[in-house]
Design an enzyme around this catalytic site. Structure first.
Site, PDB file in Angstrom:
ATOM      1  N   CYS A   1     -34.307  29.313 -13.351  1.00 26.77           N
ATOM      2  CA  CYS A   1     -34.364  29.645 -14.774  1.00 26.77           C
ATOM      3  C   CYS A   1     -35.034  28.473 -15.481  1.00 26.77           C
ATOM      4  O   CYS A   1     -34.525  27.350 -15.432  1.00 26.77           O
ATOM      5  CB  CYS A   1     -32.911  29.825 -15.219  1.00 26.77           C
ATOM      6  SG  CYS A   1     -32.698  30.145 -16.936  1.00 26.77           S
TER       7      CYS A   1
ATOM      8  N   GLU B   1     -34.030  21.601 -19.820  1.00 32.32           N
ATOM      9  CA  GLU B   1     -33.197  21.834 -18.643  1.00 32.32           C
ATOM     10  C   GLU B   1     -33.693  23.034 -17.852  1.00 32.32           C
ATOM     11  O   GLU B   1     -34.235  23.981 -18.418  1.00 32.32           O
ATOM     12  CB  GLU B   1     -31.739  22.080 -19.076  1.00 32.32           C
ATOM     13  CG  GLU B   1     -31.080  20.814 -19.610  1.00 32.32           C
ATOM     14  CD  GLU B   1     -29.646  21.031 -20.057  1.00 32.32           C
ATOM     15  OE1 GLU B   1     -28.786  20.226 -19.663  1.00 32.32           O
ATOM     16  OE2 GLU B   1     -29.379  21.984 -20.806  1.00 32.32           O
TER      17      GLU B   1
ATOM     18  N   CYS C   1     -25.764  31.439 -29.080  1.00 31.91           N
ATOM     19  CA  CYS C   1     -26.489  30.642 -28.078  1.00 31.91           C
ATOM     20  C   CYS C   1     -26.492  29.162 -28.454  1.00 31.91           C
ATOM     21  O   CYS C   1     -26.838  28.803 -29.579  1.00 31.91           O
ATOM     22  CB  CYS C   1     -27.920  31.167 -27.977  1.00 31.91           C
ATOM     23  SG  CYS C   1     -29.005  30.143 -26.975  1.00 31.91           S
TER      24      CYS C   1
ATOM     25  N   LEU D   1     -31.594  42.591 -26.119  1.00 35.08           N
ATOM     26  CA  LEU D   1     -31.358  43.566 -27.185  1.00 35.08           C
ATOM     27  C   LEU D   1     -30.043  43.256 -27.910  1.00 35.08           C
ATOM     28  O   LEU D   1     -30.010  43.122 -29.123  1.00 35.08           O
ATOM     29  CB  LEU D   1     -31.357  44.982 -26.573  1.00 35.08           C
ATOM     30  CG  LEU D   1     -31.350  46.148 -27.546  1.00 35.08           C
ATOM     31  CD1 LEU D   1     -32.506  46.081 -28.523  1.00 35.08           C
ATOM     32  CD2 LEU D   1     -31.395  47.476 -26.780  1.00 35.08           C
TER      33      LEU D   1
ATOM     34  N   CYS E   1     -34.874  25.720 -29.717  1.00 38.28           N
ATOM     35  CA  CYS E   1     -35.374  27.068 -30.010  1.00 38.28           C
ATOM     36  C   CYS E   1     -35.195  27.337 -31.495  1.00 38.28           C
ATOM     37  O   CYS E   1     -34.182  26.940 -32.078  1.00 38.28           O
ATOM     38  CB  CYS E   1     -34.579  28.097 -29.201  1.00 38.28           C
ATOM     39  SG  CYS E   1     -35.137  29.799 -29.453  1.00 38.28           S
TER      40      CYS E   1
ATOM     41  N   CYS F   1     -25.957  31.225 -18.853  1.00 34.84           N
ATOM     42  CA  CYS F   1     -26.811  31.725 -19.939  1.00 34.84           C
ATOM     43  C   CYS F   1     -26.320  31.235 -21.283  1.00 34.84           C
ATOM     44  O   CYS F   1     -25.140  31.353 -21.614  1.00 34.84           O
ATOM     45  CB  CYS F   1     -26.757  33.246 -20.028  1.00 34.84           C
ATOM     46  SG  CYS F   1     -27.538  34.083 -18.685  1.00 34.84           S
TER      47      CYS F   1
ATOM     48  N   CYS G   1     -30.158  32.433 -32.571  1.00 36.82           N
ATOM     49  CA  CYS G   1     -29.167  33.462 -32.216  1.00 36.82           C
ATOM     50  C   CYS G   1     -27.775  32.827 -32.292  1.00 36.82           C
ATOM     51  O   CYS G   1     -27.565  31.711 -31.807  1.00 36.82           O
ATOM     52  CB  CYS G   1     -29.429  34.015 -30.821  1.00 36.82           C
ATOM     53  SG  CYS G   1     -31.080  34.700 -30.653  1.00 36.82           S
TER      54      CYS G   1
HETATM   55  N1  SAH Z   1     -34.925  33.057 -25.484  1.00 38.12           N
HETATM   56  C1  SAH Z   1     -35.011  34.086 -24.547  1.00 38.12           C
HETATM   57  C2  SAH Z   1     -34.648  33.662 -23.148  1.00 38.12           C
HETATM   58  C3  SAH Z   1     -33.561  32.633 -22.984  1.00 38.12           C
HETATM   59  S1  SAH Z   1     -31.902  33.078 -23.200  1.00 38.12           S
HETATM   60  C4  SAH Z   1     -34.134  35.247 -24.957  1.00 38.12           C
HETATM   61  O1  SAH Z   1     -33.337  35.089 -25.864  1.00 38.12           O
HETATM   62  O2  SAH Z   1     -34.305  36.299 -24.374  1.00 38.12           O
HETATM   63  C5  SAH Z   1     -31.467  33.973 -21.733  1.00 38.12           C
HETATM   64  C6  SAH Z   1     -30.446  35.082 -21.985  1.00 38.12           C
HETATM   65  O3  SAH Z   1     -29.131  34.549 -22.216  1.00 38.12           O
HETATM   66  C7  SAH Z   1     -30.778  35.917 -23.211  1.00 38.12           C
HETATM   67  O4  SAH Z   1     -30.582  37.278 -22.939  1.00 38.12           O
HETATM   68  C8  SAH Z   1     -29.772  35.395 -24.198  1.00 38.12           C
HETATM   69  O5  SAH Z   1     -29.563  36.286 -25.245  1.00 38.12           O
HETATM   70  C9  SAH Z   1     -28.564  35.172 -23.354  1.00 38.12           C
HETATM   71  N2  SAH Z   1     -27.542  34.317 -23.952  1.00 38.12           N
HETATM   72  C10 SAH Z   1     -27.696  33.407 -24.935  1.00 38.12           C
HETATM   73  N3  SAH Z   1     -26.507  32.818 -25.222  1.00 38.12           N
HETATM   74  C11 SAH Z   1     -25.591  33.364 -24.395  1.00 38.12           C
HETATM   75  C12 SAH Z   1     -24.202  33.143 -24.173  1.00 38.12           C
HETATM   76  N4  SAH Z   1     -23.532  32.254 -24.877  1.00 38.12           N
HETATM   77  N5  SAH Z   1     -23.589  33.874 -23.224  1.00 38.12           N
HETATM   78  C13 SAH Z   1     -24.274  34.765 -22.486  1.00 38.12           C
HETATM   79  N6  SAH Z   1     -25.590  35.002 -22.624  1.00 38.12           N
HETATM   80  C14 SAH Z   1     -26.251  34.317 -23.583  1.00 38.12           C
HETATM   81 FE1  SF4 Z   2     -33.466  31.103 -28.523  1.00 40.86          FE
HETATM   82 FE2  SF4 Z   2     -31.032  31.221 -27.480  1.00 40.86          FE
HETATM   83 FE3  SF4 Z   2     -31.908  33.186 -29.061  1.00 40.86          FE
HETATM   84 FE4  SF4 Z   2     -32.954  32.914 -26.606  1.00 40.86          FE
HETATM   85  S1  SF4 Z   2     -30.824  33.425 -27.105  1.00 40.86           S
HETATM   86  S2  SF4 Z   2     -34.065  33.256 -28.547  1.00 40.86           S
HETATM   87  S3  SF4 Z   2     -32.890  30.668 -26.403  1.00 40.86           S
HETATM   88  S4  SF4 Z   2     -31.550  31.057 -29.677  1.00 40.86           S
END
Ligand code: SAH
Ligand code: SF4
Length: 338
Positions: free
Chosen positions: A100, A86, A114, A213, A107, A330, A111
């Site tokens: 984006c 997407e 996410c 971070l 992935c 995000c 995390c």
């Molecule tokens: N994988 C990369 C980039 C994609 S995620 C990374 O983690 O940096 C883009 C941003 O959205 C990252 O800062 C991620 O931590 C944040 N993110 C992920 N899940 C989220 C959520 N449920 N609400 C808000 N931000 C989120």
């Molecule tokens: Fe992967 Fe989501 Fe973590 Fe970014 S925030 S590294 S997309 S699991």
């Protein structure tokens, strides 16, 4: 299947000269024509051959959703080997059109907050599949008399787990013969893959780096991001300092606001202490619901957190949430209804 990225091969098969390649790329990437038949400076039989043998995009758009406010578009694409990815376009009132893009389907970083992280890794995208998300949107925006102004690698996937394809795509995005976006308008976001940060410090082009971070201390970070066990926060911050020393560029810290997890006053002070000497910008991201165990910090507490950081002389913004109604915010990208 060959695509526009394999034209060299197709043209030499046909015994055609190299200048045809430059001509086609110019039509498609600079003049933003999305149909070979509109490339009137090409002979008709070449247009027909290209239409048959080399689709312009290496990914197939399946569906585009537009938010109620019409400021966010989300497109689901399918790769030629059947994986879903997407991309999300954010149209800001100041005229910026920021896309984006995804660098993987799914992935592997897992995390906890996410949605993409729950999918596991399905595919590393190649550079064509990454670049073509932008090309598709450049074509779409042209029809709306608008242009793509920024690219963020903040869709699905961890860019530094697919480093070479990501950098190759970013190089092409900023190549004046292709989309010609300034390197500073391209941001690569990592969850903290240390070798990638160190490698990026040596890239000749000045792409922006964002670091997710999300916690100032090892214990909290480990709880929400498994990657923290692999690259602990001390090692991560050493890599950031090397990056900052080498590049003299600003880094963005991303910090998702999770109620009672990483949002206390003490953590705001810890974060302030941790990064106060860095050339940086902090983005506080209100948590977008993904069906996880977390909830978002209250608005009031987000602003209190911001105020504490500002006492350290830091530049802080609270990210505006866009596209929640189409699951495009995000962390919400996860091929929910496919
Ligand atoms: N994988 C990369 C980039 C994609 S995620 C990374 O983690 O940096 C883009 C941003 O959205 C990252 O800062 C991620 O931590 C944040 N993110 C992920 N899940 C989220 C959520 N449920 N609400 C808000 N931000 C989120
Ligand atoms: Fe992967 Fe989501 Fe973590 Fe970014 S925030 S590294 S997309 S699991």
């Amino acid at each position: 299947m060959k695509t526009i990225h394999d034209l060299q091969e197709i043209l030499s098969d046909l015994g055609l000269p190299d200048y045809r390649l430059r001509q086609i790329v110019k039509n498609v990437c600079q003049n933003l024509l999305d149909d070979y038949q509109d490339c009137t400076d090409l002979p008709k039989d070449l247009r027909d051959t290209l239409t048959e043998r080399a689709p312009i995009l290496s990914i197939k758009p399946i569906r585009t959703q537009i938010s109620v406010r019409k400021d966010t578009y989300k497109t689901l694409f399918e790769t030629m080997d059947g994986q879903k990815i997407e991309s999300v376009l954010m149209r800001f009132q100041d005229g910026r059109n920021s896309l984006c893009i995804s660098c993987q389907s799914g992935c592997q970083m897992g995390c906890r907050f996410c949605a993409t992280g729950t999918m596991g890794l399905l595919k590393h995208l190649n550079y064509e599949e990454i670049f073509d998300q932008a090309l598709y949107y450049a074509h779409l925006l042209k029809k709306e008399d608008a242009v793509l102004t920024n690219i963020v690698f903040m869709g699905m996937g961890e860019p530094f787990m697919n480093y070479d394809s990501v950098i190759e795509a970013a190089n092409l995005l900023s190549d004046p013969d292709y989309l010609g976006l300034g390197a500073r308008r391209i941001t690569i976001s990592t969850s903290g893959v240390v070798p990638g940060i160190l490698k990026m410090a040596d890239e000749p082009k000045q792409f922006n780096l964002a670091l997710s971070l999300h916690a100032p201390d090892q214990e909290t970070r480990e709880k929400i991001m498994p990657i923290a066990k692999r690259w602990p926060i001390t090692e991560l911050m050493d890599a950031v300092e090397t990056y900052l020393d080498k590049t003299r560029r600003r880094i963005s810290y991303e910090y998702v606001m999770l109620k009672d997890v990483n949002d206390t006053e003490a953590q705001a002070h810890m974060l302030g202490e941790l990064v106060k000497d860095h050339l940086c910008h902090i983005n506080l991201i209100p948590y977008n619901p993904t069906g996880s165990q977390f909830s978002c910090t209250t608005k009031e507490n987000i602003y209190r957190f911001r105020d504490i950081l500002q006492e350290y002389g830091l530049k802080v913004t609270v990210r505006v949430t866009m596209g929640q109604d189409i699951d495009a915010a995000c962390g919400q990208l996860a091929q929910k209804n496919t």
